[in-house]
Design an enzyme around this catalytic site. Structure first.
Site, PDB file in Angstrom:
ATOM      1  N   SER A 192       0.949  -1.252   0.263  1.00 49.26           N
ATOM      2  CA  SER A 192       0.045   0.035  -0.279  1.00 49.26           C
ATOM      3  C   SER A 192       0.791   1.405   0.106  1.00 49.26           C
ATOM      4  O   SER A 192       1.684   0.920   0.554  1.00 49.26           O
ATOM      5  CB  SER A 192      -0.794   0.154   1.242  1.00 49.26           C
ATOM      6  OG  SER A 192      -1.377   1.365   1.426  1.00 49.26           O
ATOM      7  N   TYR A 205      -2.714  -0.404  10.293  1.00 51.79           N
ATOM      8  CA  TYR A 205      -2.614  -1.373   9.485  1.00 51.79           C
ATOM      9  C   TYR A 205      -1.273  -0.461   8.498  1.00 51.79           C
ATOM     10  O   TYR A 205      -0.223  -1.193   7.541  1.00 51.79           O
ATOM     11  CB  TYR A 205      -3.613  -0.405   8.351  1.00 51.79           C
ATOM     12  CG  TYR A 205      -3.901  -0.329   6.611  1.00 51.79           C
ATOM     13  CD1 TYR A 205      -4.408  -2.190   6.648  1.00 51.79           C
ATOM     14  CD2 TYR A 205      -3.784   0.447   5.982  1.00 51.79           C
ATOM     15  CE1 TYR A 205      -4.928  -2.057   4.762  1.00 51.79           C
ATOM     16  CE2 TYR A 205      -3.965   0.003   4.937  1.00 51.79           C
ATOM     17  CZ  TYR A 205      -4.176  -1.188   3.975  1.00 51.79           C
ATOM     18  OH  TYR A 205      -4.734  -1.756   2.859  1.00 51.79           O
TER      19      TYR A 205
END
Length: 299
Positions: A192, A205
């Protein structure tokens, strides 16, 4: 989507920004049918050219979002696909399986929670027994829950869920799959932009996504002698059910607007990156991270 006579399209307007208008956050993990503005997974646009003919692929989180787009693309490129997903995502999983089968390929659906090590092992076992092997493993499933207060709002329970889903499962699945993978096989992990530009409200995350980058590089180096390549795709803001299920209305409303291209991406725009890493076109690439971020730098 509009294009000129030569097939050129303006990337700023190729897809419109999502217009999610729900007054309440949809429940996690989010189902595509609950979204007012549903993502484009390439159902009408992706055209295969036989780049994965005969391959056997496993895609975690394959029911919706990026996972569905990857499953569609892989099938249209000639691969049979096993999709792993949470039981509460059965409706989306059925749709994805039907799209794989419509492309003339075999679909295997495996519900369950990848936080369970034994379930991860069973996913690989099902691929070997029902697909006849495993050539491509896509570690895509992930959990996130934005917490506006940052670290003070992140409970140990949430932290543990994020770590188990995003990191432990990737480790368990990869370890179980490698003994069944022949030279030329590939592992593709979903990282990501958060690994490089981390948001305080996604601290846990982002931590896992940075770990995925390190895991990809180390595993890529470690498996090179076996002829198994390991790479990662790092998405930017992509419109999937996870977004309205885990973010507040204010964040959803402006989602993706801060990218240079000025909009959120669609899952269909991610799929070609996974096809590239899964195919022999990337035969000299391992331990790399490809950003699909709307212009946000991986730095």
């Amino acid at each position: 989507m509009s294009q000129d006579q030569y097939g050129r399209q303006d990337p700023q307007s190729q897809f419109q920004s999502p217009e999610q208008q729900q007054s309440d956050q949809i429940p996690h993990p989010g189902v595509t049918g609950q979204m007012d503005d549903q993502p484009d997974h390439g159902e009408e646009s992706y055209r295969g050219s036989g780049r994965l003919t005969g391959k056997k692929a496993v895609v975690t989180g394959g029911d919706s979002g990026i996972g569905r787009a990857v499953a569609i693309a892989f099938a249209r490129e000639g691969a049979d696909v096993l999709i792993a997903y949470l039981p509460e995502e059965e409706e989306d999983a059925r749709t994805t399986a039907q799209l794989v089968e419509k492309a003339g390929r075999k679909a295997v659906s495996v519900p369950g929670d990848i936080r369970d090590e034994s379930h991860c092992a069973s996913i690989v076992e099902r691929a070997v027994s029902e697909l006849g092997g495993i050539d491509v493993l896509v570690n895509n499933a992930a959990y996130q829950m934005a917490q506006p207060g940052g670290i003070s709002d992140i409970t140990t329970e949430q932290f543990d869920r994020v770590m188990k889903t995003n990191l432990y499962a990737m480790f368990w699945l990869s370890r179980a799959a490698v003994p069944h993978m022949r030279p030329g096989s590939t592992i593709i992990n979903t990282a990501s932009i958060q690994a490089y530009q981390s948001s305080p409200e996604l601290l846990d995350y982002a931590t896992t996504k940075a770990g995925i980058v390190a895991f990809t590089k180390a595993l890529g180096a470690g498996l090179a002698e076996k002829g198994i390549r390991v790479n990662a795709v790092a998405p930017g803001p992509i419109w999937t059910p996870l977004i309205p299920a885990t973010m507040g209305d204010d964040k959803v409303e402006s989602f993706g607007e801060d990218t240079p291209l000025g909009r959120a991406g669609q899952p269909a725009e991610l799929a070609p990156a996974y096809v590239f890493f899964a195919s022999q076109e990337s035969s000299y690439v391992t331990g790399e991270v490809l950003g699909v971020t709307g212009g946000q730098p991986l730095s």
